[in-house]
Design a protein around this motif. Structure first.
Motif, PDB file in Angstrom:
ATOM      1  N   ALA A 162      -6.151   6.833  -8.997  1.00 12.86           N
ATOM      2  CA  ALA A 162      -5.828   5.183  -8.699  1.00 12.86           C
ATOM      3  C   ALA A 162      -6.871   4.772  -9.588  1.00 12.86           C
ATOM      4  O   ALA A 162      -6.906   3.386  -9.301  1.00 12.86           O
ATOM      5  CB  ALA A 162      -6.595   6.050  -7.902  1.00 12.86           C
ATOM      6  N   GLN A 347      -1.513   8.340  -5.987  1.00 10.78           N
ATOM      7  CA  GLN A 347      -1.040   8.104  -4.099  1.00 10.78           C
ATOM      8  C   GLN A 347      -2.000   8.089  -3.287  1.00 10.78           C
ATOM      9  O   GLN A 347      -2.720   7.586  -1.980  1.00 10.78           O
ATOM     10  CB  GLN A 347       0.621   7.874  -3.962  1.00 10.78           C
ATOM     11  N   GLY A 350      -5.302   6.918  -4.488  1.00  8.83           N
ATOM     12  CA  GLY A 350      -5.308   5.195  -3.963  1.00  8.83           C
ATOM     13  C   GLY A 350      -5.474   4.977  -2.327  1.00  8.83           C
ATOM     14  O   GLY A 350      -5.828   4.484  -1.720  1.00  8.83           O
ATOM     15  N   MET A 360      -5.978  -1.740  -2.582  1.00  6.16           N
ATOM     16  CA  MET A 360      -5.226  -0.782  -4.100  1.00  6.16           C
ATOM     17  C   MET A 360      -4.220  -1.444  -3.528  1.00  6.16           C
ATOM     18  O   MET A 360      -3.558  -0.744  -4.812  1.00  6.16           O
ATOM     19  CB  MET A 360      -5.621   0.338  -3.348  1.00  6.16           C
ATOM     20  N   LEU A 372       1.304   2.378  -1.016  1.00  4.82           N
ATOM     21  CA  LEU A 372       0.609   3.796  -0.533  1.00  4.82           C
ATOM     22  C   LEU A 372       0.770   4.747   0.868  1.00  4.82           C
ATOM     23  O   LEU A 372      -0.119   3.867   2.040  1.00  4.82           O
ATOM     24  CB  LEU A 372      -1.006   2.993  -0.689  1.00  4.82           C
TER      25      LEU A 372
END
Length: 480
Positions: A162, A347, A350, A360, A372
Motif C-alpha cells: 500500500a 488492498q 490501503g 489512497m 479499495l
C-alpha cells in the motif's frame, strides 16, 4: 514404559476431540456466514465462490505444507528437493487444466509485460520469503496454524505494498525523467496524480510501454485446444518443469537414492529413482495434485458466473447491489478470476490507511485499477481469509494447530521479509502464485523469469542467514 502407554491415550484423546470440535465450529461459521451473505443478496454467490475455493486451497496447502520458501531453503540449505518437486507437479497439472479452461472460453488470464522489473521483483521477493520463513501463500496457511509470526508477515506484506503504490515525496527523486514524461502523456483522469509517486510513474511511464504475450498468441497459433495444450501447456510449462525435475533428480535426489542401492543400475533403476523422488513426500504430491485441479476449476466456475451475470468484473455486481464505496474510477475492483494472493493484501493495507484518513485512491493501482472495497466485500480478499480458515480446520483436526509466539529476531525477520515480499510483488506484478504459478501455467514465460529472480534472491538469503548464524556461534564460543 507401561506407565507412559497408560498416560498418552488419556492426554491425547481430549486434545484430538477438542481439535475436531474447533474445526467443526470454524466450518459451521463459514457455512453460516455464507448463508448470511446469500440472504442479503444471492449475487454474493460470486464472492462466496472465491471464499470456498480459498478454504479448499487452505486445506491442501496445510496438508502438504506447501511453501516456495521451503522449496528454495530446503534445496540450498540441506539439499532436499521434496517441496520443489511438489510445486513442479502442481505446475504440470494446472497447465493442462488451464488449457482446457481456455478452450472452454472461461480463461481470464492476461499475460504480464516483459521487462527488467520481473527479475528484480522476483529477487526481492525471494530474499523476503526466506527471511520471513514463508512465501505469500504459506504465510496464510501458517496463520491458520496459529503462527503469529506469519500474521506479522501478512501485516508487513499488506502495508508495504500500500505504501509503495501511493508514496511520493523523496521516492519521486528516484524516477527517471523519461518515465515522468511518458506518464504525463497518458491522459489519465484528473482525480489521479500520475506524475506524483514512484509506482504511478513506473506503471504509466514504464510498464504500459511494454507488452506481454502467451506462446499461442506470439506465434499466432489457431485458437483451439491442441494449440493451448501444445503451446501454452506443453512448451511453456510442462517441458521446462520436466527438465527441472530431471535436474533435481540428477544432481540432488539421485545421490540420496543410490546410497542403499549401490548394486543396481539401468533405465528401470533410474525410473524407479525418479518415481521415488515423486513419492518421497506423499502429502506434498497430493497437495500439488489438488491445488492444480482446484485452481483450474476456480477459473471455470468464476467464468460461468461471469457469463450468468453478464459481467466482466465483480465491481459491476457491487455497483448493481449499491455497494459503491471503494470502487475504482472504472467501477471495478481487483477480480482476477483465479488464485492470487498479494494484490488483495495490498488492498487490506490501503483500505485501513484510507480509513485513517490517508488519501489512497489518487493513484493508478487503487484509484484506476483495483479499488479499495471493504474487506467484507473484497472477493479475492475473502479467498485469502478462506485459506486461513481452511488451514485452521485441518490443523485442528490433525492436532497441528498451536499458538506460536515469535521471539524478537523472528519479529524483525517477519517484518523485513514481509516488506521485501510486498515491494517485490508490486514491482514483479505478483508473488509466487500470481507472478509464477499462474503465468507459466497459462503460456506466459514471464513466470520462469520471476522464478529465476526468486531463486537467486532465496539463495542469497540462505547464504546470508547461514553466515549470520555461523558468526553468532563463533562469538558465543560454541564449538561443534
Amino acid at each position: 514404559m507401561p506407565a507412559q502407554a497408560a498416560i498418552n491415550p488419556a492426554t491425547k484423546h481430549p486434545s484430538r476431540r477438542r481439535g475436531f470440535l474447533i474445526a467443526a465450529v470454524i466450518a459451521t461459521l463459514v457455512v453460516i456466514t455464507s448463508l448470511i451473505y446469500l440472504s442479503i443478496d444471492q449475487r454474493f454467490v460470486y464472492l462466496l465462490v472465491y471464499t470456498w475455493f480459498g478454504v479448499i486451497y487452505g486445506v491442501f496447502l496445510q496438508y502438504g505444507r506447501f511453501c516456495m520458501a521451503s522449496a528454495v531453503r530446503d534445496l540450498f540449505a540441506v539439499g532436499v528437493p521434496r517441496m520443489a518437486v511438489g510445486v513442479l507437479i502442481a505446475v504440470i497439472l494446472y497447465a493442462i487444466i488451464s488449457a482446457l479452461i481456455q478452450q472452454a472460453g472461461f480463461n481470464t488470464f492476461h499475460a504480464h509485460p516483459l521487462g527488467w522489473h520481473i527479475i528484480i521483483g522476483g529477487l526481492l521477493f525471494g530474499l523476503g520469503m526466506v527471511f520471513a520463513g514463508g512465501c505469500a501463500s504459506s504465510s496464510l496457511y501458517k496463520t491458520g496454524e496459529g503462527n503469529l509470526g506469519s500474521v506479522l508477515v501478512l501485516f508487513s506484506i499488506s502495508f508495504s505494498q500500500a505504501w509503495l503504490a501511493s508514496a511520493g515525496g523523496w521516492l519521486n527523486h528516484l524516477v527517471p525523467a523519461s518515465w515522468t514524461e511518458t506518464a504525463a502523456q497518458a491522459q489519465m483522469p484528473e482525480e489521479l496524480s500520475v506524475t506524483d509517486g514512484w509506482f504511478d510513474q513506473f506503471t504509466a511511464g514504464y510498464l504500459w510501454e511494454l507488452s506481454g504475450t502467451t506462446l499461442v498468441d506470439f506465434f499466432a497459433l489457431p485458437a483451439n485446444l491442441w494449440s493451448y495444450l501444445f503451446g501454452n501447456a506443453l512448451v511453456v510449462a510442462i517441458l521446462p518443469a520436466l527438465v527441472i525435475l530431471l535436474l533435481l533428480y540428477t544432481f540432488n535426489y539421485r545421490k540420496i537414492y543410490i546410497r542403499n542401492r549401490t548394486n543396481e543400475s539401468g533405465l528401470g533403476y533410474e525410473l524407479r529413482g525418479v518415481w521415488s523422488m515423486f513419492t518421497q513426500s506423499r502429502n506434498t504430491a497430493i497437495a500439488g495434485l489438488g491445488l492444480g485441479i482446484f485452481a483450474g476449476l476456480q477459473m471455470l466456475v468464476t467464468g460461468e458466473l461471469r457469463d450468468h451475470y453478464n459481467i466482466f468484473n465483480f465491481g459491476e455486481l457491487l455497483a448493481q447491489m449499491d455497494y459503491l464505496d471503494g470502487l475504482s474510477i472504472q467501477d471495478s475492483v481487483f477480480d482476477p478470476g483465479y488464485w492470487y494472493i498479494t494484490t488483495q493484501e495490498a488492498q487490506w493495507g490501503g483500505w485501513f490507511l484510507q480509513l485513517l484518513g490517508v488519501e489512497m485512491m489518487d493513484n493508478i493501482f487503487f484509484g484506476l485499477d483495483n479499488g479499495l472495497p471493504n474487506p467484507l466485500l473484497n472477493a479475492p480478499g475473502m479467498m485469502s481469509i478462506g485459506i486461513i480458515l481452511g488451514a485452521a480446520i485441518l490443523a485442528n483436526i490433525t492436532g497441528e494447530f498451536k499458538w506460536k509466539w515469535p521471539n524478537n529476531e523472528t519479529v524483525i525477520l517477519a517484518l523485513v521479509g514481509g516488506a521485501l515480499m510486498g515491494i517485490g510483488s508490486r514491482i514483479g506484478m505478483g508473488c509466487n502464485i500470481g507472478a509464477f504459478f499462474a503465468t507459466v501455467t497459462n503460456g506466459d514465460i514471464s513466470g520462469w523469469i520471476f522464478l529465476a529472480g526468486m531463486i537467486v534472491g532465496g539463495y542469497i538469503a540462505v547464504k546470508g542467514i547461514k553466515a549470520w548464524i555461523d558468526w553468532r556461534l563463533a562469538r558465543s564460543g560454541f564449538d561443534f
